[in-house]
Motif scaffolding. Structure first.
Motif, PDB file in Angstrom:
ATOM      1  N   UNK A 221       1.099  -1.389   0.230  1.00  0.00           N
ATOM      2  CA  UNK A 221       0.128   0.057   0.071  1.00  0.00           C
ATOM      3  C   UNK A 221       0.912   1.348  -0.139  1.00  0.00           C
ATOM      4  N   UNK A 222       2.423   1.139   0.043  1.00  0.00           N
ATOM      5  CA  UNK A 222       3.257   2.381  -0.061  1.00  0.00           C
ATOM      6  C   UNK A 222       2.610   3.680  -1.418  1.00  0.00           C
ATOM      7  N   UNK A 223       2.607   3.171  -2.802  1.00  0.00           N
ATOM      8  CA  UNK A 223       2.223   4.130  -3.689  1.00  0.00           C
ATOM      9  C   UNK A 223       0.938   4.850  -2.966  1.00  0.00           C
ATOM     10  N   UNK A 224      -0.465   3.766  -2.632  1.00  0.00           N
ATOM     11  CA  UNK A 224      -1.722   4.682  -2.635  1.00  0.00           C
ATOM     12  C   UNK A 224      -1.109   5.757  -1.605  1.00  0.00           C
ATOM     13  N   UNK A 225      -0.382   5.277  -0.010  1.00  0.00           N
ATOM     14  CA  UNK A 225      -0.435   6.949   0.889  1.00  0.00           C
ATOM     15  C   UNK A 225       0.002   7.298   0.437  1.00  0.00           C
ATOM     16  N   UNK A 226       1.605   7.460  -0.679  1.00  0.00           N
ATOM     17  CA  UNK A 226       1.833   8.467  -1.458  1.00  0.00           C
ATOM     18  C   UNK A 226       1.068   9.275  -1.988  1.00  0.00           C
ATOM     19  N   UNK A 227       0.140   8.713  -2.846  1.00  0.00           N
ATOM     20  CA  UNK A 227      -0.444   9.669  -3.334  1.00  0.00           C
ATOM     21  C   UNK A 227      -1.604  10.127  -2.671  1.00  0.00           C
TER      22      UNK A 227
END
Length: 706
Positions: A221-227
């Motif tokens: 889920x790192x990319x969702x958190x980044x966005x």
């Protein structure tokens, strides 16, 4: 980004309301997450098709060698599919808590070994065993590949990345049949399939070795958190292992997912049997040899391979603009593809069959290449592996098993050729309509994933800023039983040593709320936190071990057992010394039970049974005690006795949530009272303030006071 640079809640909401970004092309997409992950997973998916090609091309020869009927061959294919589905469930459970790369390697070794052993089978039982083990090994593909790709690449890259991975299927269907066809030139005879099975097992062994060395585990889920949050750092939510039943129920409640998976499941009515039937038609009606059937399969796969990047490019643009339209296109493509295949098997020659069937396959491949992009956008990151595996469950349970049996019976009754459209078209129409209808809910479900991230980050910041750490926090809790909504966005908090009473009319959702907190009822949406831990998807026994104990309504004791035996059962997991000490402490609170230790519990009075239930609950030394209907059917003097005990319990720091039928008892007992009506909180405050509200107080039966 520093802490002071992080976006606030309003900024995050604005970001979450926007599409992720413009879809990236293949080169930029691969660069965004690295070439290694997609290349290795695509290689593993490609060699998967060697096994399928072998079975598809040599189905008639295997039938003759082992004496298997058409129905029997379809049933064996179904058995392998059943294991493929069933195996995906525990693998998904492991994948959401352990290293997915290791699982992929081990599973590939298992199925490649089974493929090698296929060359040695001598009877139907051994053949079935080989197919079952192969299905078990391949069951990692859905939960592992899809979730790793979603976590390894940013959202704007997933369309192209899934297209590359999706192209491995058609590429494998080119390479697999072509490889098998070429081998049939060199290896001939009725038992050629045995030797070819041994050779076909080599590439997956090699790919397993490559994956063991170079496939890395991405952060979930790192990319969702980044966005959404502006930082890829994991949220400090102290998440615990997820209960599989609660996870599946939560995923199933995602409307878009349920419609997509149900539609694919209906299509699964034919997914196991039709490829085998097509191979039989090619032999019986077009007179094609195994090698010629392999060539036709290769042509169809080449056409699909060309269609995949086209579908990914167009589908990625449509997804960024309108995911609902993309789902409608998928639904229509199912019907068109099935119609073309139904027409193809009645073509007068193999050339026309190849043209029509290949066109149908290309349409399906192009339309569905972005399916996993949609699934990964509507299922939370911590549930993705189980979400992907659940698609397989739908395929098998809805249509796979019974569909293959029915299809086999139809084929034996009216012939293989006419059976294909008879079975295929109705399933395609129903499945296509269901998939298209998912477009009505996809935007809301995508938004909900972002909203959950924002809520978790905001709550983490609030706790860090204020230092407040409630024992229990319920946020935006929605619960349905079957198709009936019970709770609608419940919010409440309970602090250390606090007594909270929940009152309301019959059917307002009081007991359902308690069951949701204790883990006996799954939540459709929302979050439940126990201290710093998100327990929304924890099992009931895990919550009990953590310190949440529920005392059920009514006479909560084991009737046939004595009081002493009730204590022994209640403290089974405790060592003897601790259990004896806690029993002594419970008897200090309820000395009335001391003289009744050898009395059967079902012969106690109602008040004594309630005391026993409460005493047994205290053996577990709870931090949060949930009590359903403490005063139900009890005399006022007994109620007063129990209420006094609650004060002593909370003095030791135990928080208590009590569902109460009597507003007077609730007001006298609790620090705060929450009033529920039709699943919504209408009041949260002091009991005296609620008594001063005649509009609410009239709705509750005013029982005897303590």
């Amino acid at each position: 980004m520093t802490a002071t640079d992080e976006p606030g809640t309003d900024d995050r909401q604005a970001v979450a309301d926007e599409p992720p970004s413009t879809a990236l092309g293949p080169r930029a997409a691969v660069k965004a997450g690295g070439v290694g992950t997609v290349a290795i997973l695509s290689g593993l998916a490609t060699v998967d098709e060697l096994d399928n090609a072998l079975l598809g091309i040599f189905a008639p020869e295997i039938q003759d060698a082992l004496g298997i009927s058409t129905t029997g061959l379809a049933a064996i294919g179904t058995a392998s599919g059943a294991v493929f589905v069933a195996g995906a469930i525990p693998i998904a459970r492991l994948a959401d808590r352990t290293n997915r790369s290791v699982i992929a390697v081990v599973a590939t070794v298992i199925w490649s070994a089974s493929l090698a052993l296929l060359g040695f089978v001598q009877n139907v039982f051994q053949f079935v065993l080989s197919r079952v083990v192969t299905g078990l090994g391949k069951s990692n593909t859905l939960p592992i590949h899809g979730s790793i790709l979603a976590d390894a690449y940013p959202e704007e890259a997933r369309g192209s990345v899934y297209a590359i991975h999706g192209a491995s299927g058609p590429f494998g269907r080119v390479l697999g049949p072509l490889t098998v066809a070429l081998l049939t030139i060199v290896i001939t005879g009725d038992d050629a399939w045995r030797t070819i099975a041994l050779i076909a097992a080599i590439p997956p062994f090699v790919m397993a070795g490559v994956a063991a060395v170079w496939l890395r585990e991405p952060k979930r889920g790192a990319h969702e958190r980044e966005r959404v949050l502006g930082s890829a750092a994991a949220l400090d939510t102290d998440e615990q292992p997820i209960a599989m039943s609660l996870a599946f129920e939560r995923i199933r409640r995602i409307a878009t997912f349920d419609r997509i998976a149900t539609g694919i499941g209906v299509i699964g009515f034919t997914i196991f049997s039709v490829p085998i039937f097509v191979s039989l038609v090619l032999e019986d009606h077009f007179g094609l040899s195994a090698g010629e059937r392999g060539v036709i399969g290769t042509v169809g796969a080449v056409v699909s391979l060309v269609a995949v990047p086209v579908g990914a490019t167009i589908g990625g643009k449509i997804y960024a603009r309108d995911p609902a339209l993309l789902l409608r296109i998928m639904g229509v493509s199912v019907v068109v593809t099935s119609a073309l295949l139904s027409i193809a098997v009645f073509m007068p020659n193999a050339v026309l069959y190849t043209i029509v069937a290949s066109a149908g396959g290309a349409i399906s491949s192009a339309a569905f290449v972005t399916l996993f992009v949609i699934v990964s956008s509507i299922v939370p990151a911590n549930l993705r592996a189980q979400g992907f595996s659940l698609i397989g469950v739908y395929v098998f349970l809805i249509g796979g098993f019974f569909g293959s049996i029915v299809a086999g019976i139809v084929a034996d009754s009216i012939g293989t050729r006419p059976a294909i459209p008879v079975v295929l078209l109705p399933a395609a129409i129903v499945g296509g309509v269901l998939i298209a209808s998912a477009g009505r809910t996809v935007h809301a479900d995508m938004q909900r994933v972002s909203d959950d991230l924002i809520e978790a980050a905001s709550e983490q910041e609030r706790r860090a800023r204020t230092g407040e750490h409630p024992v229990l926090q319920v946020k935006d809790l929605h619960v349905s039983i079957g198709t009936v909504p019970i709770l609608h966005g419940i919010d409440l908090e309970v602090n250390d040593g606090e007594i909270l009473a929940i009152v309301g009319t019959n059917g307002s959702g009081k007991s359902t709320l308690l069951r949701s907190i204790s883990g006996l009822q799954s939540a459709e949406r929302g979050v439940i936190r126990f201290g710093p831990t998100d327990i929304t998807l924890q099992s009931a026994h895990a919550r009990t071990r953590a310190g949440i104990v529920q005392l059920a309504g009514g006479r909560s004791s084991f009737g046939p057992l004595t009081v002493r035996e009730n204590f022994e059962v209640g403290g089974l997991h405790l060592d003897d010394e601790v259990r004896r000490r806690r029993v002594d402490e419970a008897l200090e609170l309820f000395p009335e039970l001391d003289r009744l230790l050898d009395q059967r519990a079902d012969r106690l009075s109602g008040g004594e049974q309630q005391m026993l239930g409460l005493a047994r609950a205290l053996l577990l030394d709870p931090d949060l005690l949930l009590i359903d209907e403490l005063s139900l059917g009890l005399a006022p003097v007994v109620v007063g006795r129990l209420v006094g005990t609650l004060d002593r319990i909370r003095a030791d720091g135990t928080a208590i949530v009590i569902v109460e039928q009597s507003l007077n008892v609730a007001a006298a007992t609790a620090d705060r009272v929450v009033f529920l009506d039709r699943g919504r909180v209408l009041f949260d405050g002091a009991g005296d303030d609620l008594l001063a509200r005649p509009d609410l107080a009239r709705a509750v039966f005013l029982g005897g006071g303590a």
